[in-house]
Design a protein around this motif. Sequence first.
Motif, short mmCIF file in Angstrom:
data_model
loop_
_atom_site.label_atom_id
_atom_site.label_comp_id
_atom_site.label_asym_id
_atom_site.label_seq_id
_atom_site.Cartn_x
_atom_site.Cartn_y
_atom_site.Cartn_z
N ALA A 144 0.84 -1.21 0.00
CA ALA A 144 0.00 0.00 0.00
C ALA A 144 0.87 1.26 0.00
O ALA A 144 0.85 2.04 0.96
CB ALA A 144 -0.93 -0.01 1.20
N PRO A 145 1.63 1.48 -1.07
CA PRO A 145 2.52 2.65 -1.09
C PRO A 145 1.77 3.98 -1.15
O PRO A 145 2.35 5.02 -0.83
CB PRO A 145 3.34 2.43 -2.38
N TRP A 146 0.49 3.93 -1.50
CA TRP A 146 -0.32 5.13 -1.62
C TRP A 146 -0.87 5.60 -0.28
O TRP A 146 -1.39 6.71 -0.17
CB TRP A 146 -1.50 4.85 -2.55
N GLU A 147 -0.75 4.80 0.77
CA GLU A 147 -1.32 5.15 2.06
C GLU A 147 -0.43 6.17 2.77
O GLU A 147 0.74 5.91 3.05
CB GLU A 147 -1.47 3.89 2.93
N ARG A 148 -1.00 7.36 3.04
CA ARG A 148 -0.25 8.42 3.71
C ARG A 148 -0.77 8.69 5.12
O ARG A 148 -0.25 9.56 5.81
CB ARG A 148 -0.31 9.71 2.87
N ARG A 149 -1.79 7.98 5.53
CA ARG A 149 -2.32 8.13 6.88
C ARG A 149 -1.57 7.19 7.83
O ARG A 149 -0.75 6.41 7.41
CB ARG A 149 -3.82 7.80 6.90
N TYR A 162 0.41 -13.24 10.56
CA TYR A 162 -0.86 -12.51 10.56
C TYR A 162 -0.68 -11.11 9.95
O TYR A 162 -1.14 -10.11 10.50
CB TYR A 162 -1.42 -12.40 11.99
N GLY A 163 -0.03 -11.05 8.81
CA GLY A 163 0.36 -9.77 8.24
C GLY A 163 -0.71 -9.06 7.44
O GLY A 163 -1.33 -8.12 7.92
N ASN A 164 -0.94 -9.50 6.22
CA ASN A 164 -1.85 -8.81 5.31
C ASN A 164 -3.27 -9.34 5.53
O ASN A 164 -3.58 -10.47 5.18
CB ASN A 164 -1.41 -9.06 3.86
N ALA A 165 -4.13 -8.51 6.10
CA ALA A 165 -5.49 -8.96 6.42
C ALA A 165 -6.26 -9.39 5.18
O ALA A 165 -7.09 -10.30 5.23
CB ALA A 165 -6.26 -7.85 7.15
N ALA A 166 -6.00 -8.75 4.05
CA ALA A 166 -6.71 -9.09 2.82
C ALA A 166 -6.38 -10.50 2.35
O ALA A 166 -7.18 -11.13 1.65
CB ALA A 166 -6.36 -8.09 1.71
N ARG A 167 -5.21 -10.99 2.73
CA ARG A 167 -4.84 -12.38 2.39
C ARG A 167 -5.24 -13.35 3.50
O ARG A 167 -5.57 -14.51 3.22
CB ARG A 167 -3.33 -12.46 2.16
N MET A 168 -5.23 -12.89 4.73
CA MET A 168 -5.54 -13.78 5.85
C MET A 168 -7.01 -14.21 5.85
O MET A 168 -7.35 -15.22 6.46
CB MET A 168 -5.20 -13.11 7.18
N VAL A 169 -7.89 -13.46 5.20
CA VAL A 169 -9.31 -13.82 5.19
C VAL A 169 -9.63 -14.88 4.13
O VAL A 169 -10.79 -15.28 4.00
CB VAL A 169 -10.21 -12.59 4.97
N ASP A 170 -8.63 -15.33 3.39
CA ASP A 170 -8.89 -16.30 2.33
C ASP A 170 -9.50 -17.59 2.87
O ASP A 170 -10.24 -18.28 2.16
CB ASP A 170 -7.60 -16.63 1.57
N MET A 188 -9.61 2.09 -1.36
CA MET A 188 -8.45 1.40 -1.93
C MET A 188 -8.07 0.18 -1.08
O MET A 188 -7.73 -0.88 -1.61
CB MET A 188 -7.29 2.38 -2.05
N HIS A 189 -8.15 0.33 0.23
CA HIS A 189 -7.91 -0.84 1.09
C HIS A 189 -8.96 -1.91 0.83
O HIS A 189 -8.63 -3.10 0.76
CB HIS A 189 -7.94 -0.43 2.56
N ALA A 190 -10.21 -1.50 0.71
CA ALA A 190 -11.28 -2.47 0.46
C ALA A 190 -11.05 -3.23 -0.84
O ALA A 190 -11.37 -4.42 -0.94
CB ALA A 190 -12.63 -1.77 0.44
N SER A 191 -10.48 -2.55 -1.84
CA SER A 191 -10.24 -3.21 -3.13
C SER A 191 -9.22 -4.34 -3.02
O SER A 191 -9.18 -5.23 -3.87
CB SER A 191 -9.78 -2.18 -4.16
N LEU A 192 -8.37 -4.30 -1.99
CA LEU A 192 -7.38 -5.36 -1.81
C LEU A 192 -8.03 -6.66 -1.33
O LEU A 192 -7.42 -7.73 -1.46
CB LEU A 192 -6.30 -4.91 -0.82
N PHE A 193 -9.23 -6.56 -0.78
CA PHE A 193 -9.99 -7.77 -0.39
C PHE A 193 -10.74 -8.23 -1.64
O PHE A 193 -11.90 -7.90 -1.86
CB PHE A 193 -10.96 -7.45 0.74
N SER A 194 -10.07 -9.00 -2.46
CA SER A 194 -10.58 -9.27 -3.81
C SER A 194 -11.11 -10.68 -4.01
O SER A 194 -11.52 -11.04 -5.12
CB SER A 194 -9.47 -9.01 -4.84
N ALA A 195 -11.12 -11.50 -2.97
CA ALA A 195 -11.57 -12.89 -3.12
C ALA A 195 -13.06 -12.95 -3.43
O ALA A 195 -13.83 -12.02 -3.13
CB ALA A 195 -11.26 -13.69 -1.86
N SER A 196 -13.49 -14.06 -4.02
CA SER A 196 -14.88 -14.19 -4.45
C SER A 196 -15.86 -14.29 -3.30
O SER A 196 -17.06 -14.05 -3.48
CB SER A 196 -15.03 -15.43 -5.35
N HIS A 197 -15.39 -14.64 -2.10
CA HIS A 197 -16.30 -14.78 -0.96
C HIS A 197 -16.44 -13.48 -0.17
O HIS A 197 -17.02 -13.49 0.91
CB HIS A 197 -15.85 -15.93 -0.05
#
Length: 319
Positions: A144-149, A162-170, A188-197
């Motif tokens: 997430a290089p675009w995250e400035r917060r 337990y690093g990347n939550a978008a991958r851990m929910v698989d 943009m963070h939400a878009s990283l959660f891209s799995a079909s479920h």
Amino acid sequence: MNRARHRDALLAEAGDDGTLRQLGDDHLALHRPRRDAGTLLVTFEGLDETRLRDGGLPFSSRIAAERGWATLDIMAEGRTWFRDAAVHDLFDDLTDDGFFDEYDRVVFAGAGMGAYGAGAHSVASPGAIVLLIQPIATLDRVVAPWERRFRSARALDWTGRYGNAARMVDAAERVFLVTDPHVAGDAMHASLFSASHVVRLPAPFAGADIRGRLESIGILDRLLTGAETGALGPEEFARLWRGRRQDAGWLQDLLRRTDRMDRPWLQALVAGHMVRHGAGQVARRRLNAALSRLASEGRDAPGDLAPAAPSGRTLMAGE
């Protein structure tokens, strides 16, 4: 409520059957088992948020009592993002001990920083249901290089367990994502959660604290129940989200937003709705100003709106 009194309140809440466990320097784990509970609700939140709530209890308390659910609440002192080996070790141990296997259904839930914690640690219970409100996927600069917060969190290690939550929910059965699509960083963070479920539940113009908004309009518990039973989906969420139209805080935020948007027709629509429901002088002034501008531009007002009477009663066309 200071820290000492709050800890006493949590110990009392744990009772004889439950436990309150210190995890490292900055985290607490409150486990409240219930006899014959078929569902375990696992929540993550900051202790500063918990202390502000009535009784100083986690947001899981009310629905767990109503539904007879067991709970495991992980609470953080400060902006730790739950990136702590002590927290990770707890979930490793729970998995190894078969703790989650004792329940028919496990639900992980959190908001903001807590949503990151819930999503990242949900992998400890494959097949869990996950409800994430305003989630952050990771603050790893590579991902997430675009995250400035959240600059203070950049020094944390986001690449370990337990690093990347978008991958851990698989491994989850279903993931529900509540996000305001108009907030670019959150979207943009939400878009990283891209799995079909992953089920996306848009909450437009929800504001900076979506969980607080859901609590204030009384639908957070219903979202948790819907997620647990499988009844939650985009249509059901949209129906529940309509409750914001009666929430004074949300309407005031929306009215301020129309100021910045410079859209008098929309401002008249929002302010007119507020006046009809008993809003005060601010909404009446906004309504009258918007209607005056529309009239000066030769544009029609929305519906049958007319300038608001000083008493707060909205005058309708023909009166």
